[in-house]
Design a protein around this motif. Structure first.
Motif: not given
Lengths: 491, 491
Positions: A32-36, A39-40, A43, B218-219, B232, B234-235
Motif C-alpha cells: 500500500m502507498p504510504p498516503g493511503a 482510506q484503507r 475500506e 498515493r500510488g 481512486g 488516495d490509492d
C-alpha cells in the motif's frame, strides 16, 4: 435446497469475503502507498462491518434451528458446530461494546506506539486501563457465567482453559529457568561473523521455503517490517525481513512463516471458504510454525545441510564447521525481547505475560502495578533487571490491540510441537539422515497427513492427540530442550 | 438522519467496497500467485454479487423517492442524479439476463483467446453471435424504447449518442485518411536504435511519472502484461511494461496511465467513495491520458527535455539531435494493431470498430459477415490488406467481453484532448518553454483545476465545454495533427 445447503452457501460466501479482507491486510503491510492509510482504514471498516453483519445474521440462527446434526456426516456436523460457535459468540457481545472496543483499540495502538517510543508506561496506562475494563466486559458477556479469561482465550484456542494451561506451564517454568541458568553459566560458542547481501538472503530464503514444501505457485514471499502469513487455500502469502548482519533473522522468520503457510495450503480442498477451511487454533498453528522452525530447522541434521547452502551463497561464514554453525544457530544469550528469544528462553517470556494478563482480567492486578509486576517477574526468571519499558512491559503490541488470551497459545504451540516431534521421530526413524540431505518430504508429509489436512475438523487438543496417540503434555518439549542444549553446551 | 444522509452513507459504503473489488483486480494482474486464479474468481464473484445487490437495493429506491433534489445544493443534486441513474439502469436489466451475460462473456473471453491464437474467426463467431444477441437484449432493456446502441454507449459515456459521435467521426475520417496517405508517401525519419536496460527504463518511468505530477505517496508503479490504472482517491496505482528494444513503450504507457491516475488523484477529496468520486466518463478519462501522452508527452518541447534525460540514462541513442528524437517519437508507419498505432492512425482504427459494432447491434451486419466487413474497411482506410484475423477482427478483447459502446470513447477522448490542448495553450502562452524545461506544473494544474477536480459533478460534455469555453468539436484535434505531422514530414 436444504437448510444445511443454504447455510453452507452463505458461509462460503462469508469465507470468500473474509479472504478478501485478509488480502487487504496483506496489501496494507506489503504494497500500500504510504498516503493511503486513512482510506484503507475506511475500506476495512466497511468490510469488517459487513462480515460482522453476516456472522450475526438472523438467518444463520434460523438455519441452525432447523438443522439436525444427526442427519449430517462428521464433516457436516463439524461445520455446523463451528458455525454455531461463531454465531453464538458474535451475538453475545453487544454491538455497542464491540464498536467501542474497535474504536478504543485503534486509538490504543497509537498511544502504545508513542509511549513505547518515549519509554513512558504512565502515558499508556490510562488507555490500557480502559482496554482491560472493556475486555473484562466482553469476556463476561462471552463467558455467560463461566470464567471470564477462559472466554477470551476461547477466541484463540477453542476449548482450552487457563487452569489446564497453568498446570502445563507450571511444570514448564522451573525446568526452563534451571536450563537457562545452566546454559548461561557455560562459555558461549562463536556467533556468525560478517555482512550478508540482502538480496542473496532472499534468494536463499526462497530455496529454503521450497525445501520445507511451501508451494510458491499458491503463494508468494515478500519483505515486511514484521514477518507474517496471510490468506488461505490457493493464495497463502508469507513475508520475511532482512538484516545484513543477521541472515538467520531472514531464514528462520521464513521457515516459521512457511510452517503457518504450509498448514493453510494443506487443508483439504473441499473445506475452502468454510469454517473448517483454516488452521483450527492459534496453538495448533504455532505448533506447525515452531516445529518447522525449531525441531526441524534448528536441528543438528538440517543445519548441516543449511551450512552447506549458506557457504555456497555467502562464502566463508567465519565458523569452523557444521558443528560450530549448529551452535551459532542455537546460541542462548541474555535478552529482553520475546520475539528475539531462543528456544530455551522463549516460553519464559510467554509465561510471564500469561500470568500477568490473567491477573489483569481477574482484577487481581491493577494496570498501575503492571510495570512493577513485569519487572519483578522478569528479574526472578531471567536473573537481570529490565532496563526500560520498551524492553519490558511496552515491548509487545498485543495488549494495546485487546488480544488478551493470545499469548499462552505461543507456548501451547511449543508444547504441541514437542509432542508432534516425538511422534514424528518415532514414525520416521531415519529423519536425521533425510534432513541432513535437505530432504524434508517425509517430515512435512507426516505433518500434512496427521495434522494440517484436517483444518477445523477436530478440536485443537484432539488433532494433536490423534497425531501423537497420547494426550499432549509438556514433557516431550522439556526432554527435547534439555537433551539438545545439554549437548550443545556440554551440561 | 435525513433520507439524503442515509442514502449517502449507504453509497459511501458501497463506494468503499467497490474500491476493495478494484484492488483485488490490481492484485490479480500484478501480484497474485498463478495457482490462485480459480479461488480469486470465486472471491470476485461474491464481491460483485454483493455490489450488485447494493446497487439495486430497494432501500435506495425508497430514499430516492422521498428526496427532493430542490432541497439540495449542486453537489447533492449531482450525487442524487448519479445514484438514480445507476439504480434505474441496474434495475432495468433482468437478473437472469445479467447473470447469463456474466457467464457468457467469461466463457467468450476464453473462446476468443483460443481463436486468436489459432487465427480462426469461425471458431469465435458462434460465441460472438450469442454475445451480440444478449447485448441487444440488454440494450433494449436499458433503452426502454430508445436507441439500443445509445443505451449501451451510456454505460461508458453518459449522455452521448451514436448520432452525435457519427457526425464528429464523419468529419474526422476523411482528413485522417488524407493525412495518413500524405505522411506515408514521405521518407521515414530514423528510428531509435539499440537495446535499453529494463530496470533503467523503470527508473526513468518513475522520474517521468513524477514530472507529470503523479503522486507516488498515493500510488505505485509496477509492471504488468497490459498497462492499466486502478483505484481512486488516495490509492491510485498504475502499471507499465518494458521492452528492451523499445523504451518508448514503457515511457509512453507510463505517461498515458499517469493521465488516468492524475485525474483520479485530483478529484475533490470530499467526493471520495461517492458517485462523484471518480472520472465522469471513459471519454473524459481518455482525454486526460491522451493529452498527457500526446499533446504534452510527444510535443517538440517536452521531447527535447526527455531526449536529455534518455541520453543521461542510456548514453548515445543513435539519433542526431533532439529534432531527430522528436521525429523518432512520432514516427508514422503501417501497422495492423490499434494499441500500437500512432496519433495519425489511431482514430481510424477506432472509427472502424465503432461503425462495425453499431451495425452489429442494429442487426445491419451479421457476425458471419464481420470478418469480411472488417477487412474491406481496413483496406479502404489503411491502403493495405489484413494478413490474418489476429491482426484484424480478432485483435481486441472488447467484443468478447461484451463491451459494445466502449470503443468510440477512445476517439471521443482524443477529440476532447484536442479541445483541451487548444484552450490550455491559450491560457498558458509560454507552455513550450515550460515543457522544454521539464516543468509541467502549469499544464497539469490547468487540467486539474478545469477538468480533473470535478469528478462526476458535471456531465461529460459539460465539463469539457466549461474548460474550453466552446462546445467540443473535432476541429482542434485535426488542426493540431495536420500542423504537427505536416512539420515533421515536411508536407
Amino acid at each position: 435446497m436444504s437448510a444445511f445447503q443454504d447455510l453452507m452457501q452463505f458461509e462460503r460466501d462469508t469465507g470468500a469475503l473474509a479472504q478478501v479482507a485478509g488480502r487487504l491486510g496483506w496489501d496494507q503491510e506489503v504494497m500500500m502507498p504510504p498516503g493511503a492509510g486513512e482510506q484503507r482504514a475506511d475500506e476495512m471498516a466497511v468490510m469488517e462491518a459487513m462480515l460482522h453483519a453476516r456472522r450475526t445474521d438472523p438467518r444463520v440462527g434460523e438455519w441452525l434451528a432447523v438443522i439436525d446434526p444427526g442427519d449430517l456426516d462428521d464433516e457436516g456436523a463439524a461445520m455446523v458446530r463451528q458455525i454455531r460457535r461463531t454465531y453464538d459468540r458474535s451475538r453475545r457481545v453487544p454491538a455497542d461494546l464491540a464498536s467501542a472496543l474497535a474504536r478504543l483499540t485503534s486509538r490504543a495502538h497509537r498511544v502504545w506506539a508513542e509511549a513505547r517510543a518515549d519509554d513512558d508506561f504512565a502515558a499508556f496506562a490510562p488507555t490500557l486501563r480502559e482496554v482491560v475494563r472493556l475486555k473484562r466486559e466482553e469476556g463476561a458477556a462471552l463467558a455467560d457465567g463461566g470464567d471470564v479469561y477462559d472466554a477470551l482465550l476461547d477466541d484463540y484456542e477453542p476449548g482450552a482453559t487457563a487452569a489446564q494451561l497453568s498446570e502445563m506451564f507450571g511444570a514448564l517454568r522451573p525446568r526452563l529457568v534451571a536450563l537457562r541458568q545452566a546454559v548461561l553459566e557455560r562459555p558461549q560458542p562463536p556467533a556468525l561473523q560478517g555482512t550478508f547481501d540482502e538480496q542473496a538472503q532472499m534468494t536463499l530464503a526462497r530455496t529454503v521455503a521450497k525445501t520445507f514444501g511451501y508451494e510458491m505457485a499458491r503463494g508468494r514471499l515478500d519483505k515486511s517490517v514484521h514477518p507474517f502469513t496471510s490468506g488461505g487455500a490457493d493464495d497463502v502469502r508469507i513475508t520475511t525481513r532482512t538484516d545484513a548482519l543477521d541472515p538467520f533473522n531472514c531464514l528462520y522468520s521464513t521457515i516459521h512463516e512457511v510452517g503457518h503457510a504450509a498448514y493453510e495450503q494443506a487443508v483439504r480442498r473441499s473445506y475452502r471458504f468454510t469454517p473448517l477451511g483454516q488452521g483450527v487454533s492459534m496453538g495448533v498453528h504455532e505448533s506447525q510454525s515452531r516445529i518447522y522452525e525449531n525441531q526441524i530447522g534448528r536441528s543438528r541434521a538440517f543445519t548441516s545441510w543449511l551450512y552447506a547452502r549458506m557457504t555456497e551463497q555467502f562464502g566463508d561464514l567465519g565458523l569452523a564447521d557444521a558443528d560450530a554453525f549448529y551452535a551459532a544457530v542455537n546460541r542462548v544469550k541474555n535478552g529482553y525481547i520475546r520475539t528475539e528469544a531462543d528456544e530455551v528462553q522463549y516460553n519464559l517470556h510467554v509465561l510471564l505475560r500469561f500470568d500477568l494478563e490473567r491477573a489483569l482480567i481477574a482484577g487481581a492486578l491493577e494496570v498501575d502495578d503492571l510495570e512493577d509486576a513485569w519487572n519483578e517477574r522478569f528479574l526472578a526468571d531471567f536473573g537481570f533487571a529490565v532496563d526500560k519499558p520498551s524492553d519490558g512491559v511496552l515491548q509487545d503490541v498485543h495488549w494495546s490491540a485487546g488480544l488478551f488470551g493470545y499469548f499462552p497459545t505461543y507456548s501451547l504451540g511449543n508444547v504441541y510441537a514437542g509432542c508432534l516431534h516425538k511422534a514424528l521421530r518415532s514414525d520416521v526413524p531415519d529423519l536425521d539422515a533425510q534432513m541432513a540431505a535437505g530432504d524434508l518430504g517425509a517430515a512435512t508429509a507426516w505433518l500434512r497427513d496427521n495434522v494440517q489436512q484436517f483444518g477445523g475438523l477436530f478440536a485443537p487438543r484432539e488433532v494433536i492427540q490423534r497425531a501423537c496417540g497420547d494426550a499432549p503434555t509438556e514433557a516431550p518439549l522439556l526432554d527435547y530442550l534439555e537433551a539438545k542444549f545439554g549437548t550443545i553446551y556440554s551440561l
